[in-house]
Design a protein around this motif. Structure first.
Motif, mmCIF file in Angstrom:
data_model
loop_
_atom_site.group_PDB
_atom_site.id
_atom_site.type_symbol
_atom_site.label_atom_id
_atom_site.label_comp_id
_atom_site.label_asym_id
_atom_site.label_seq_id
_atom_site.Cartn_x
_atom_site.Cartn_y
_atom_site.Cartn_z
ATOM 1 N N GLN A 160 0.813 -1.212 0.000
ATOM 2 C CA GLN A 160 0.000 0.000 0.000
ATOM 3 C C GLN A 160 0.850 1.267 0.000
ATOM 4 O OE1 GLN A 160 -3.494 -0.361 -0.095
ATOM 5 N NE2 GLN A 160 -3.397 1.791 -0.685
ATOM 6 N N THR A 161 2.107 1.138 0.428
ATOM 7 C CA THR A 161 2.993 2.311 0.504
ATOM 8 C C THR A 161 4.330 1.997 -0.161
ATOM 9 O OG1 THR A 161 3.335 1.583 2.804
ATOM 10 C CG2 THR A 161 2.015 3.573 2.465
ATOM 11 N N LEU A 162 4.259 1.469 -1.353
ATOM 12 C CA LEU A 162 5.458 1.110 -2.124
ATOM 13 C C LEU A 162 6.451 2.261 -2.247
ATOM 14 C CD1 LEU A 162 4.156 -0.854 -5.245
ATOM 15 C CD2 LEU A 162 5.700 -1.713 -3.492
ATOM 16 N N LEU A 163 5.927 3.462 -2.450
ATOM 17 C CA LEU A 163 6.809 4.591 -2.731
ATOM 18 C C LEU A 163 7.575 5.057 -1.500
ATOM 19 C CD1 LEU A 163 4.640 6.719 -5.191
ATOM 20 C CD2 LEU A 163 6.139 4.764 -5.643
ATOM 21 N N VAL A 164 7.101 4.678 -0.315
ATOM 22 C CA VAL A 164 7.824 5.033 0.907
ATOM 23 C C VAL A 164 9.171 4.317 0.947
ATOM 24 C CG1 VAL A 164 7.805 4.900 3.429
ATOM 25 C CG2 VAL A 164 5.743 5.595 2.186
ATOM 26 N N GLY A 165 9.171 3.033 0.583
ATOM 27 C CA GLY A 165 10.434 2.303 0.521
ATOM 28 C C GLY A 165 11.404 2.948 -0.448
ATOM 29 N N GLU A 166 10.882 3.411 -1.574
ATOM 30 C CA GLU A 166 11.736 4.059 -2.564
ATOM 31 C C GLU A 166 12.274 5.391 -2.052
ATOM 32 O OE1 GLU A 166 9.672 4.297 -6.268
ATOM 33 O OE2 GLU A 166 9.465 2.110 -6.449
ATOM 34 N N ARG A 167 11.444 6.148 -1.347
ATOM 35 C CA ARG A 167 11.903 7.419 -0.788
ATOM 36 C C ARG A 167 13.018 7.190 0.243
ATOM 37 N NH1 ARG A 167 10.944 12.059 -3.616
ATOM 38 N NH2 ARG A 167 8.790 12.101 -4.381
ATOM 39 N N LEU A 168 12.852 6.190 1.079
ATOM 40 C CA LEU A 168 13.897 5.891 2.060
ATOM 41 C C LEU A 168 15.177 5.452 1.359
ATOM 42 C CD1 LEU A 168 11.661 4.137 4.715
ATOM 43 C CD2 LEU A 168 13.008 6.208 5.103
ATOM 44 N N ASP A 169 15.028 4.661 0.316
ATOM 45 C CA ASP A 169 16.193 4.226 -0.443
ATOM 46 C C ASP A 169 16.916 5.431 -1.058
ATOM 47 O OD1 ASP A 169 17.754 1.979 -1.510
ATOM 48 O OD2 ASP A 169 17.007 2.619 -3.458
#
Length: 463
Positions: A160-169
């Motif tokens: 549901q929050t795929l883009l959060v992982g990308e932002r942290l990366d």
């Protein structure tokens, strides 16, 4: 052909983002890169590790203007609340501030002729399986101390929050962390279970449902990986006879309805001394009636959609069951035009004439509904507060601190609040009991959970 993970936005039901699942080969390479990087990372000075983590959070904060609307699209929180960087910064700064003391060797000097100490050592590869409801803060609770302690991290964020992982990366890359120290992966449930059962992960931190926690335990069985599990909750509030009623109403309403009730430590049931019952119940209902339910991208919206339509359906079912069994609703859903069955848009609700035969008072709701019950005294309130399979937090509203402590000592919960609720203090350990799970986060105990003790017993030469 690889699986595709789709993020369905609660705003309009559209596919907001989709990503291919990390291939098995790429996942294996990521684990190998993590293992290779860990020894060098742990050997670096603590100050260097902490500075790199702090730089990553600085980079994350710089993205916040883009992150806030992304969060609204991903999980429905209104943009007017500005995202999660305040809590993310508070927790990061505190955990980095105490790192030196928490990770220092414990020395024993009472035996002449010997050097004796216990040194915390990193566990190795920490896998963080993060939830969608507070997607930055819940991840940071483990990621920051794990990296500061010398571990490396593999993050698998909720679909549901795929883009959060990308932002942290992006943030950790911007901070210049060495390759393999922090990695974000996109996995199916099957891939996750396979990785956890491989024996290649040293510590697993999961925040999610009780069923999810059981699946994690089963997947990791026999690997001897350590586990941190924050699972379900049904957090109670109790308004005593001596409470500041106005403050209790305001605080409990915020705890029950903020983030559409999708808070791990949100207030889901309230017990009120009979003297104040009518005032508290009506006060909560009055606040609920004042919310504006709608598109979270609209600055006027104060209550956004739940993250998924099925979550809203669960809360609707609980509410309807309570009404069938004799409960009374104080909020008219007709006052919320956006409230539509089959959608994630759900009106807030306050229920009275409820009892513990209704699931809304004992089973997790995780939505904008709260049941309010009248009690005669502390003993009745205590029995009802403990009558739950969960135990994360409990909130007592009173002018008597000694009474709050006495009640707290008998409450089956991880945190006892007085005159506040729904807050994580990074100086205090975050933990739960019963089906809420096990393990510890934040405070020095968060570091203890992410390290292992290594003893040194050194006898001085007599030659």
């Amino acid at each position: 052909m690889s699986d595709t993970i789709k993020l369905i936005s609660p705003v309009d039901g559209s596919v907001y983002a989709e990503r291919p699942a990390t291939s098995d080969a790429a996942l294996s390479a990521a684990v190998e890169a993590a293992r290779t990087a860990q020894a060098d990372w742990a050997a670096r000075p603590l100050a260097e590790r902490c500075a790199a983590v702090a730089a990553a959070i600085d980079a994350l904060e710089a993205m916040n203007d883009e992150i806030v609307p992304e969060l609204a699209w991903q999980m429905g929180r209104p943009v007017r609340y500005g995202g999660e960087m305040g809590g993310t910064r508070e927790r990061t700064d505190y955990m980095l501030k105490i790192a030196e003391g928490a990770l220092a060797p414990r020395r024993h000097t009472d035996r002449p002729g010997f050097t004796r100490h216990v040194k915390p050592e990193p566990l190795g590869i920490v896998m963080v399986i993060a939830p969608w409801n507070y997607p930055f803060m819940t991840a940071i609770n483990t990621v920051v101390p794990a990296l500061a302690a010398g571990n490396v991290v593999i993050l698998k964020h909720a679909a549901q929050t795929l883009l959060v992982g990308e932002r942290l990366d992006q943030a950790f890359k911007a901070a210049g962390l060495p390759k393999g120290v922090f990695q974000n992966v996109v996995l199916t449930h099957g891939q996750t279970e396979k990785l956890l059962g491989s024996g290649r992960i040293d510590h697993i931190n999961f925040t999610g449902s009780v069923a999810g926690g059981r699946a994690i335990e089963r997947a990791a069985a026999g690997t001897f990986a350590s586990l941190g599990l924050e699972l379900g909750g049904k957090d109670p509030g109790y308004v005593r006879e001596d409470a500041d009623v106005a403050a209790a109403i305001e605080g409990l309403a915020d705890g029950a309805f903020f983030n559409s009730g999708q808070c791990c430590c949100g207030i889901e049931r309230v017990y009120v001394h009979e003297k104040h019952f009518d005032a508290v119940a009506e006060g909560l209902a009055e606040i609920a009636r004042g919310f504006t339910l709608g598109n979270p991208l609209d600055q006027a919206t104060t209550l956004g959609p739940m993250a998924q339509a099925r979550f809203a359906a669960h809360v609707r079912e609980q509410t309807e069951e309570a009404l069938r069994k004799g409960a009374r609703a104080l909020v008219d859903p007709a006052g919320f035009p956006a409230n539509e069955p089959g959608t994630p848009y759900l009106a807030p609700q306050v229920l009275v004439d409820v009892d513990h035969q209704m699931s809304v008072m004992r089973e997790e709701s995780f939505g904008p509904v709260v049941g309010v019950m009248k009690v005669r005294d502390d003993e009745e309130a205590l029995a009802l507060m403990n009558d739950s399979p969960y135990g994360l937090t409990a909130s007592i509203w009173t002018a008597d601190e000694a009474a709050a402590i006495a009640l707290g000592d008998r409450l089956e919960t991880g945190t006892v609040f007085m005159n506040r609720c729904d807050y994580l203090d990074p100086a205090l350990v975050w933990t739960g009991v019963k089906e809420t799970g096990k393990g510890a986060g934040l405070s020095e105990f968060g570091y203890y959970a992410l390290t292992r003790p290594k003893s040194y017993h050194l006898r001085q030469s007599t030659g």
